[in-house]
Design a protein around this motif. Structure first.
Motif, mmCIF file in Angstrom:
data_model
loop_
_atom_site.group_PDB
_atom_site.id
_atom_site.type_symbol
_atom_site.label_atom_id
_atom_site.label_comp_id
_atom_site.label_asym_id
_atom_site.label_seq_id
_atom_site.Cartn_x
_atom_site.Cartn_y
_atom_site.Cartn_z
ATOM 1 N N ARG A 1 27.833 44.680 0.425
ATOM 2 C CA ARG A 1 28.988 45.128 -0.351
ATOM 3 C C ARG A 1 29.878 46.101 0.425
ATOM 4 N N SER A 2 29.565 46.370 1.661
ATOM 5 C CA SER A 2 30.425 47.222 2.491
ATOM 6 C C SER A 2 31.711 46.483 2.818
ATOM 7 N N SER A 3 32.840 47.058 2.451
ATOM 8 C CA SER A 3 34.103 46.386 2.752
ATOM 9 C C SER A 3 34.385 46.359 4.249
ATOM 10 N N ALA A 4 33.911 47.374 4.989
ATOM 11 C CA ALA A 4 34.122 47.385 6.435
ATOM 12 C C ALA A 4 33.316 46.275 7.099
ATOM 13 N N ALA A 5 32.075 46.062 6.658
ATOM 14 C CA ALA A 5 31.279 44.956 7.196
ATOM 15 C C ALA A 5 31.869 43.612 6.773
ATOM 16 N N TYR A 6 32.401 43.555 5.563
ATOM 17 C CA TYR A 6 33.059 42.340 5.048
ATOM 18 C C TYR A 6 34.208 41.934 5.967
ATOM 19 N N ARG A 7 34.991 42.895 6.424
ATOM 20 C CA ARG A 7 36.094 42.594 7.347
ATOM 21 C C ARG A 7 35.588 41.890 8.602
ATOM 22 N N VAL A 8 34.518 42.438 9.150
ATOM 23 C CA VAL A 8 33.984 41.885 10.402
ATOM 24 C C VAL A 8 33.424 40.485 10.169
ATOM 25 N N ARG A 9 32.756 40.271 9.037
ATOM 26 C CA ARG A 9 32.248 38.928 8.744
ATOM 27 C C ARG A 9 33.387 37.921 8.669
ATOM 28 N N ILE A 10 34.489 38.311 8.040
ATOM 29 C CA ILE A 10 35.639 37.400 7.971
ATOM 30 C C ILE A 10 36.106 37.044 9.373
ATOM 31 N N ALA A 11 36.256 38.038 10.230
ATOM 32 C CA ALA A 11 36.725 37.782 11.588
ATOM 33 C C ALA A 11 35.754 36.881 12.348
ATOM 34 N N LEU A 12 34.463 37.128 12.212
ATOM 35 C CA LEU A 12 33.461 36.288 12.874
ATOM 36 C C LEU A 12 33.566 34.846 12.383
ATOM 37 N N GLU A 13 33.755 34.675 11.091
ATOM 38 C CA GLU A 13 33.879 33.329 10.542
ATOM 39 C C GLU A 13 35.158 32.647 11.008
ATOM 40 N N LEU A 14 36.269 33.382 11.015
ATOM 41 C CA LEU A 14 37.525 32.798 11.487
ATOM 42 C C LEU A 14 37.425 32.375 12.948
ATOM 43 N N LYS A 15 36.687 33.138 13.725
ATOM 44 C CA LYS A 15 36.524 32.827 15.149
ATOM 45 C C LYS A 15 35.470 31.754 15.398
ATOM 46 N N ALA B 1 35.319 32.445 2.206
ATOM 47 C CA ALA B 1 34.282 32.228 1.203
ATOM 48 C C ALA B 1 32.897 32.526 1.768
ATOM 49 N N ARG B 2 32.641 32.116 3.004
ATOM 50 C CA ARG B 2 31.326 32.363 3.610
ATOM 51 C C ARG B 2 31.077 33.843 3.841
ATOM 52 N N ALA B 3 32.142 34.597 4.039
ATOM 53 C CA ALA B 3 32.010 36.036 4.304
ATOM 54 C C ALA B 3 31.899 36.864 3.032
ATOM 55 N N HIS B 4 32.095 36.261 1.872
ATOM 56 C CA HIS B 4 32.111 37.006 0.610
ATOM 57 C C HIS B 4 30.785 37.735 0.398
#
Length: 215
Positions: free
Chosen positions: A11-25, A202-205
């Protein structure tokens, strides 16, 4: 590059940001969870990696990086496509400023450790904490709304997902968690909705993470 290891919390929004970037990449990564509710991020073993005792931290090629913006910019450099920042320097600076508006001016005031101080040292009740959260989210969103309205073309900036969306979507999630009225920010809500439709987002949610609480 060796496997990336992301230290975070669902539920960390900062970790959520990084997951999104990893998924986009499209970069494969493993996760280690540190439950912020019980102070796991403050344990000595983790502080040896991340001296602030905060998440996220990313282990990559023997180096540990903290701070989501530094981590995401590293990902953009090691995997240049799809690019998370525009090509022109002034446009890149504008997108960084949009991300920083969230990372520097909204999120730190609503970080769990700040909320714990409000509760424990100032005897704030939940209604007061929620008012505090809403105040700073709304203050930042009012400014960000004008930027997204001016520069968004479907996404927060332009017509492809990028750095600004990596920050916007988790902050919208946080705002919704705490019942913040988002009706004054139609451009933000619309951009967030477009991004959330993508499978990478969605995967990073948070709810999709292995350490998420049961529904």
């Amino acid at each position: 590059m060796t496997e990336l290891l992301l230290h975070g919390y669902w539920r960390s929004s900062a970790a959520y940001r990084v997951r999104i970037a990893l998924e986009l990449k499209g970069l494969p990564y493993a996760q280690v969870t540190h439950d912020l509710r019980i102070g796991a991020q403050c344990e000595a073993g983790y502080r040896d990696l991340a001296p602030q005792g905060l998440v996220p931290a990313l282990e990559a090629d023997g180096t540990v990086l903290t701070q989501s913006l530094a981590i995401i910019e590293l990902l953009d450099e090691i995997r240049p496509t799809p690019a998370l920042l525009p090509a022109a320097p002034t446009q890149r600076a504008l997108v960084r400023s949009m991300a920083a508006l969230i990372a520097c001016d909204i999120h730190p005031l609503n970080n769990l450790r700040v909320l714990q101080v409000l509760r424990q040292e100032f005897d704030a009740g939940q209604s007061q904490v929620n008012a505090w959260i809403g105040r700073w989210i709304c203050d930042g969103f009012a400014a960000l709304e004008t930027l997204v309205a001016a520069h968004g073309e479907g996404f927060a900036y332009g017509d492809t997902p990028g750095l600004a969306d990596c920050y916007l979507v988790p902050q919208l999630y946080s705002a919704e968690r705490f019942g913040v009225d988002l009706s004054p920010y139609p451009a933000l809500v619309a951009a967030g909705a477009v991004a959330r439709e993508l499978p990478e987002f969605a995967r990073a949610h948070p709810a999709r993470q292995p350490d998420a609480d049961p529904a």
